[in-house]
Scaffold this active site. Sequence first.
Site, PDB file in Angstrom:
ATOM      1  N   LYS A 113      -6.403  -1.553  -8.598  1.00  0.00           N
ATOM      2  CA  LYS A 113      -5.960  -0.225  -9.012  1.00  0.00           C
ATOM      3  C   LYS A 113      -4.488  -0.077  -8.662  1.00  0.00           C
ATOM      4  CE  LYS A 113      -5.494   3.518  -6.981  1.00  0.00           C
ATOM      5  NZ  LYS A 113      -4.194   3.769  -7.644  1.00  0.00           N
ATOM      6  N   GLU A 133      -1.560  -3.143   4.498  1.00  0.00           N
ATOM      7  CA  GLU A 133      -0.134  -3.216   4.844  1.00  0.00           C
ATOM      8  C   GLU A 133       0.413  -1.817   4.640  1.00  0.00           C
ATOM      9  OE1 GLU A 133       3.497  -3.045   4.543  1.00  0.00           O
ATOM     10  OE2 GLU A 133       3.396  -4.294   2.743  1.00  0.00           O
ATOM     11  N   CYS A 163       8.886  -0.428   2.974  1.00  0.00           N
ATOM     12  CA  CYS A 163       8.254  -0.262   4.283  1.00  0.00           C
ATOM     13  C   CYS A 163       9.009  -1.031   5.367  1.00  0.00           C
ATOM     14  CB  CYS A 163       6.798  -0.681   4.222  1.00  0.00           C
ATOM     15  SG  CYS A 163       6.583  -2.257   3.416  1.00  0.00           S
ATOM     16  N   GLU A 197       8.723   8.150   8.802  1.00  0.00           N
ATOM     17  CA  GLU A 197       9.243   7.239   7.794  1.00  0.00           C
ATOM     18  C   GLU A 197       9.992   8.056   6.731  1.00  0.00           C
ATOM     19  OE1 GLU A 197       6.203   5.122   5.619  1.00  0.00           O
ATOM     20  OE2 GLU A 197       7.431   3.320   5.537  1.00  0.00           O
TER      21      GLU A 197
HETATM   22  P1  ADP Z   1       2.895   6.293  -1.207  1.00  0.00           P
HETATM   23  O1  ADP Z   1       3.033   7.417  -0.248  1.00  0.00           O
HETATM   24  O2  ADP Z   1       3.768   5.142  -0.952  1.00  0.00           O
HETATM   25  O3  ADP Z   1       2.797   6.699  -2.644  1.00  0.00           O
HETATM   26  P2  ADP Z   1       0.072   6.028  -1.141  1.00  0.00           P
HETATM   27  O4  ADP Z   1      -0.647   5.492   0.027  1.00  0.00           O
HETATM   28  O5  ADP Z   1      -0.121   7.443  -1.514  1.00  0.00           O
HETATM   29  O6  ADP Z   1       1.550   5.647  -0.852  1.00  0.00           O
HETATM   30  O7  ADP Z   1      -0.217   5.146  -2.429  1.00  0.00           O
HETATM   31  C1  ADP Z   1      -0.454   3.775  -2.386  1.00  0.00           C
HETATM   32  C2  ADP Z   1      -1.611   3.475  -3.279  1.00  0.00           C
HETATM   33  O8  ADP Z   1      -2.746   4.143  -2.783  1.00  0.00           O
HETATM   34  C3  ADP Z   1      -1.453   3.935  -4.725  1.00  0.00           C
HETATM   35  O9  ADP Z   1      -2.059   3.002  -5.584  1.00  0.00           O
HETATM   36  C4  ADP Z   1      -2.227   5.235  -4.745  1.00  0.00           C
HETATM   37  O10 ADP Z   1      -2.723   5.564  -6.012  1.00  0.00           O
HETATM   38  C5  ADP Z   1      -3.348   4.879  -3.825  1.00  0.00           C
HETATM   39  N1  ADP Z   1      -4.067   6.020  -3.255  1.00  0.00           N
HETATM   40  C6  ADP Z   1      -3.576   7.182  -2.786  1.00  0.00           C
HETATM   41  N2  ADP Z   1      -4.570   7.970  -2.331  1.00  0.00           N
HETATM   42  C7  ADP Z   1      -5.731   7.274  -2.506  1.00  0.00           C
HETATM   43  C8  ADP Z   1      -7.114   7.507  -2.223  1.00  0.00           C
HETATM   44  N3  ADP Z   1      -7.531   8.639  -1.656  1.00  0.00           N
HETATM   45  N4  ADP Z   1      -7.993   6.550  -2.570  1.00  0.00           N
HETATM   46  C9  ADP Z   1      -7.588   5.395  -3.130  1.00  0.00           C
HETATM   47  N5  ADP Z   1      -6.319   5.091  -3.394  1.00  0.00           N
HETATM   48  C10 ADP Z   1      -5.399   6.022  -3.089  1.00  0.00           C
END
Ligand code: ADP
Length: 475
Positions: A168, A244, A278, A379
């Site tokens: 995903k 990560e 990161c 961050e």
């Molecule tokens: P950032 O703050 O760098 O956008 P996220 O952790 O929100 O980082 O996003 C990293 C990945 O995690 C993306 O693919 C995002 O769609 C996914 N993501 C965010 N929230 C969820 C969740 N509750 N379940 C699964 N994937 C998620």
Amino acid sequence: MFINGEWVDARSGATFAVINPANGEHLGDVPDGAREDAELAITAADAAFHDWSMTTAYERADVLMGAWTLMRERADALAHVMTAEQGKPLRASAAEVAYGADFIRWFAEEARRLTGEWLPSARSNQRFLSVQAPVGVVAAITPWNYPMSMLTRKMAPALAAGCTVVLKPAEATPLNARAIFEVFHDAGVPPGVINMITTSQPAPIGDVLTTDPRVAKLTFTGSTAVGRVLASAAGGSLKRISVELGGHAPFIVMPDADPVHAAKGAAALKFLNAGQACISPNRIYVHQDHVEQFTATMVERVERVKTGNGSHEGIGCGPLVNDAAVAKVEAQVDDAVAKGASALVGGSRLTDGELAAGHFFAPTVLSGVTTDMAIYREETFGPVAPIIAYDDPDTVVDLANDTNYGLAAYVYTNDLSTALRTVEALRFGIIGVNDVNPTSASVPFGGMNDSGLGREGAREGLLEYLETKTAGIAI
Ligand code: ADP
């Protein structure tokens, strides 16, 4: 979306829009997947696992080498997709395509070097054999900041090991993911071995991927907050986990270092990907004897950085991913300035002319940063270089270690003993010594504490997709 070797719509028919962060341009629409789509993808990956896991390492290596070749042939087109959708300057996109391709080659090579062990027994009529087997279906969730290399860094070792994948990608960069899937598909990865669900609503998909018993492993790159939620959910069904996560990298300039050289390094590193990395330095500790020269060099370098649409010539800093990211950076800078820091260059959003249609923050150098400021702990993920003057080289490593994160750290010194002692004392997974690019497909990448679990790249990155089987053999 890509399920069982075919490009498909979401079952619901829903789509969502993809936007260029530099100018708001509508780049297209992609399927908006939901739980049922994720389940179909898992079904395909599960069905494909047996045959793929039974291919020889030579066959898997050949497919991966084919993907590596295609990725290099398409490098220019891939870089343009990346810049349009993610925003980084074209040169940086080209560098990421090369870096991303390198993971495919590295793991293609490693695939054929997987061996087992012949182990001793206490009994004379027994022998032991230990071999590595692929874990099964891998769920991969990837971020938008490195929208191609974070995919290849997970998919290549998974495929090399003999695993199948449901991926995903981040909702901001599905077109990058599509381009990478086209590479693997065109290289001959069989149907069902790689599958991709695009969605604007990641939580339900994350829920399926972390709880479905057919998924054996979760690999995630993203924020610490989301990684914690996903790892906890995956732990419930005892999946193998590698995550990560965020970082808050210290960058230490020791008294014996050359401050001009160090400042050039810090400037080059900090504004990579507009600070959305990161491993980006978030606390720059400069010995007080060097602060003036270091800061002057940094300011002079940063003043030369041109901010704008990464597809234009000469741009050094592109947009941030969205307006929320700009607002977060702005809040951290305002907080620091209110508490006594000075913005020597930059310090605010950029909205002049065509920049108004994108999400831009000016490359910024903050001096006089202190421990009470949000930027000292949180961050930033934006183009802000916070400089902290220190006086005692014996305690600066303690300052650097005073964070819950543990991903990257940097030290500049001309003394070998100082370099080695500092590497030993820093509690971080990746350390640059007079080096602002301590990463490569051939070395382990990953963090400690809140920065995550597991390592990617190198041989360790392959082992994350394997588990050990022991055979006791009576003779
Ligand atoms: P950032 O703050 O760098 O956008 P996220 O952790 O929100 O980082 O996003 C990293 C990945 O995690 C993306 O693919 C995002 O769609 C996914 N993501 C965010 N929230 C969820 C969740 N509750 N379940 C699964 N994937 C998620």
